[in-house]
Design a protein around this motif. Structure first.
Motif, PDB file in Angstrom:
ATOM      1  N   GLN A 206      96.364  13.395  59.528  1.00 50.57           N
ATOM      2  CA  GLN A 206      96.532  12.036  60.043  1.00 50.57           C
ATOM      3  C   GLN A 206      95.773  11.811  61.356  1.00 50.57           C
TER       4      GLN A 206
ATOM      5  N   LYS B 120      92.648  11.267  63.528  1.00 53.45           N
ATOM      6  CA  LYS B 120      91.316  10.701  63.293  1.00 53.45           C
ATOM      7  C   LYS B 120      90.249  11.782  63.487  1.00 53.45           C
TER       8      LYS B 120
ATOM      9  N   THR C 190      89.379  17.153  68.962  1.00 53.03           N
ATOM     10  CA  THR C 190      90.491  16.869  68.045  1.00 53.03           C
ATOM     11  C   THR C 190      91.825  16.851  68.790  1.00 53.03           C
TER      12      THR C 190
ATOM     13  N   GLN D 226      92.091  13.696  70.712  1.00 53.60           N
ATOM     14  CA  GLN D 226      92.417  12.594  69.808  1.00 53.60           C
ATOM     15  C   GLN D 226      93.900  12.616  69.428  1.00 53.60           C
TER      16      GLN D 226
ATOM     17  N   GLN E 192      96.622   9.631  70.049  1.00 55.19           N
ATOM     18  CA  GLN E 192      97.385   9.000  68.967  1.00 55.19           C
ATOM     19  C   GLN E 192      98.890   9.239  69.084  1.00 55.19           C
TER      20      GLN E 192
END
Length: 683
Positions: A10, A12, A161, A164, A168
């Motif tokens: 999940q 991005k 990652t 990110q 999120q």
């Protein structure tokens, strides 16, 4: 939905192939990824060259002042040089195999350089560089986390990652620790700590984040151990042994020696536990030759006199046979029946032993892992003693315990464990320690010599044997190996026979049959053989008081704790004993081990130094001992936090409100996930 229920897919930018790569690292959920902490940081903070040391790796900001010069070597190798003004210095910057930078290094353009500074040559060998005016510039002036990666996963990708994931899901990170502990220890909130350990603004912020997360990791681990202890103490389904003090005193009076104060203290601790209706779970640790066996014998005698049976499980058949003989001597006039149960028993002897245990004719069974086989039944198993417990997996120990109705358990180790290690590995146990030597034991003198001094070593063996004493010669391998240039037992045995043609030389190694091992040890024990050439089969428990000399060949190939165990094969009688380490160590670690061994014969000090040299992961072998593999915590560096976490966990689990108050629901939820507590009502 909680973060441990959200797949990394999940996030991005995480494709299906990347998801599989993350799975290989044990990262399946967003929570797993956010808990995938860096193990160090690369420092890209801008420095002044005036503050930098020669040879140091630094990051500086400069301005291109010269036209770059490119030199090529063959098809793929190149050297790019360029004059860069850094503060008051005009520096020669050198890049290897970065020819593509030639067009970007334009005069008067600002550039960030990271690399090795050579002050005398006013030169920097550049490992990384960025242009601050570029949209891709990301590292300038920062601390960059470094993660464990492999395969096609790069540092850049994992950093991107995790950033990110924080963007999120960062607001969904929940506090786990009780508010009172966060306040008491001035800890960073969990959400901030996770954010800052991945993206620290400075070193102090990263350290504060790490401190918070290390404490949490240690606290949650200790919470499980202390909760187990708290619940176990409340249980009343164990065996309350009715052991009369007078019975124990009468038995102690029959011993051929007087117990030391340390032995008396731990005997009292063990018997107090055994008299309680809750199950004893105690660790008895003591240095080599400190007299743990007789303490175990007294505990077993107490169990038998209270109407139950005892079991003593040891890692090797040699040790099982020796313990059986020791117990038979101690109980010769006490009416206690001791039997051996090992894998090499004949079918008839095994059948008789099994029947005797089941009917209660045999009081104490001494054996190896053969004790935990399915067809072994006791009439009433009251006490389980496990010797050298780190050699058995957790499952093996629990199987033996299930042979009775919640028997008491006493585990023993001759590897003295530093307090830090004991708290972590055995936090669910009470720990008894014997530090002193039995009366009359002399310290063992230890020497380190090079292989070139073997003639003098052989002369020393001759000198001891002439006095009527005996010697061990230990080597690491049984047979010659092409990979390791070390002495092996069979060659060494032949060489020793040639050196001492008038002496009887014995041989002992792990590939011999049980009967051959018995024969070799029996001959050495009765002084039929004066010198025993052996592998580490003799490491644990073998007891020949007349042996006063041990030679350890290629000693640098052994760990410190193992060297100390081997040294403990001598010094068990009244005569002065010696240990000679024959080694030409090429590594600093090898030299450090030799130094430690010659400086102290205190097993607790040896263990402490071993832990420092090797680190906690290799101290026992994590899989065998059940030691936890922490993500962040280091048992040596973080011992103060470890002790604090243990005290906090012990205090909480003793309180009634911990088990019912809503403010502790989240941390109780961590316990509820553990298999042991799933059957317990925690709220």
């Amino acid at each position: 939905m909680q973060l441990d229920q959200i797949s990394v897919r999940q996030i991005k930018g995480v494709s299906a192939p990347k998801e599989q790569e993350l799975h290989a690292f044990g990262v399946r959920s967003v929570a797993d990824l956010l808990d995938y902490f860096p193990f160090r940081y690369e420092d890209y903070r801008i420095r002044e060259l005036a503050d930098a040391k020669d040879g140091e790796k630094v990051t500086v900001l400069g301005i291109v002042r010269g036209v770059p010069v490119l030199q090529r070597y063959g098809r793929s190798k190149s050297r790019l040089t360029c004059k860069v003004e850094v503060g008051q210095w005009l520096v020669t910057a050198v890049w290897f195999n970065r020819h593509f930078l030639q067009d970007q290094l334009t005069v008067n353009r600002e550039v960030m350089l990271t690399g090795k500074w050579e002050q005398r040559r006013l030169q920097m060998t550049v490992s990384e560089s960025e242009f601050p005016d570029s949209a891709r510039s990301a590292k300038s002036g920062t601390l960059q986390p470094v993660y464990s990666v492999s395969g096609s996963m790069t540092q850049a990708w994992i950093r991107k990652t995790i950033r990110q994931a924080l963007a999120q899901y960062g607001t969904m990170i929940e506090e786990l620790l009780p508010h009172e502990l966060v306040e008491r220890h001035d800890l960073m909130a969990r959400r901030d700590a996770v954010q800052r350990i991945h993206l620290p603004d400075d070193a102090s912020e990263g350290q504060a984040a790490r401190r918070r997360l290390v404490y949490e990791e240690l606290f949650l681990f200790q919470l499980k151990l202390q909760a187990y202890r708290a619940l176990n103490r409340k249980r009343t389904d164990g065996i309350a042994h009715r052991i009369e003090s007078e019975t124990i005193r009468e038995f102690a009076a029959t011993l051929p020696f007087e117990l030391t104060d340390g032995q008396k203290k731990v005997v009292n601790e063990i018997l107090t536990d055994m008299r309680r209706p809750s199950c004893m779970n105690r660790l008895l640790q003591g240095d080599v030759g400190s007299g743990k066996t007789v303490v175990a014998a007294i505990a077993l005698y107490g169990a038998v006199k209270a109407g139950h049976q005892g079991a003593l499980m040891v890692p090797t058949e040699i040790l099982a046979e020796q313990h059986m003989r020791s117990l038979q001597r101690l109980f010769a006039d006490m009416g206690v029946e001791v039997a051996l149960l090992t894998g090499s028993l004949t079918e008839r002897k095994r059948r008789d032993a099994l029947a005797g245990l089941q009917m209660g004719i045999i009081d104490i069974a001494v054996g190896t892992h053969a004790l935990i086989q399915e067809d072994v039944f006791f009439r009433s198993l009251g006490l389980v003693v496990v010797d050298e417990q780190h050699r058995f997996g957790v499952n093996q120990r629990s199987i033996l315990r299930r042979k009775g109705m919640n028997p008491d358990v006493l585990t023993m180790t001759a590897t003295p464990i530093p307090r830090t290690m004991a708290i972590t590995a055995f936090g669910d146990m009470d720990v008894s320690t014997i530090r002193e030597r039995p009366h009359g034991r002399k310290p063992i003198k230890t020497y380190w010599v090079k292989h070139g001094m073997m003639e003098r070593v052989l002369a020393f063996i001759r000198k001891e044997v002439t006095k009527g004493r005996q010697a061990y010669i230990i080597c690491p391998l049984i047979e010659e190996s092409e990979k390791l240039d070390v002495q092996n037992a069979i060659d060494l045995y032949v060489q020793t026979q040639q050196s001492f043609p008038d002496l009887r030389i014995g041989l002992l190694h792990g590939r011999m049959t049980a009967a051959e091992k018995d024969g070799a040890m029996g001959a050495f024990g009765s002084n039929e053989t004066q010198v025993l050439v052996a592998t580490t089969v003799v490491e644990v428990g073998v007891d020949v008081p007349n042996a006063t000399l041990i030679i350890i060949m290629d000693a640098e190939r052994f760990g410190l704790s193992q060297l100390h165990q081997l040294r403990g094969r001598v010094g068990r009688g009244e005569h002065q004993s010696h240990c000679i380490l024959v080694a030409d160590p090429k590594s600093e670690t090898g030299r450090e081990r030799m130094k430690v061994m010659t400086e102290t014969d205190d097993g607790f000090e040896v263990s402490r130094r071993d832990l420092e040299i090797r680190g906690p992961g290799d101290f026992f072998g994590t899989k065998q001992s059940g030691l936890p593999e922490f993500r962040l915590a280091d048992m040596v560096a973080d011992y103060e936090l470890l002790e604090t976490a243990r005290e906090d966990a012990a205090e909480l689990t003793e309180r009634e409100d911990f088990w019912s108050d809503a403010s502790y629901a989240r941390v109780r939820g961590v316990l509820q996930k553990d298999s042991y507590f799933q059957g317990e009502q925690l709220d």
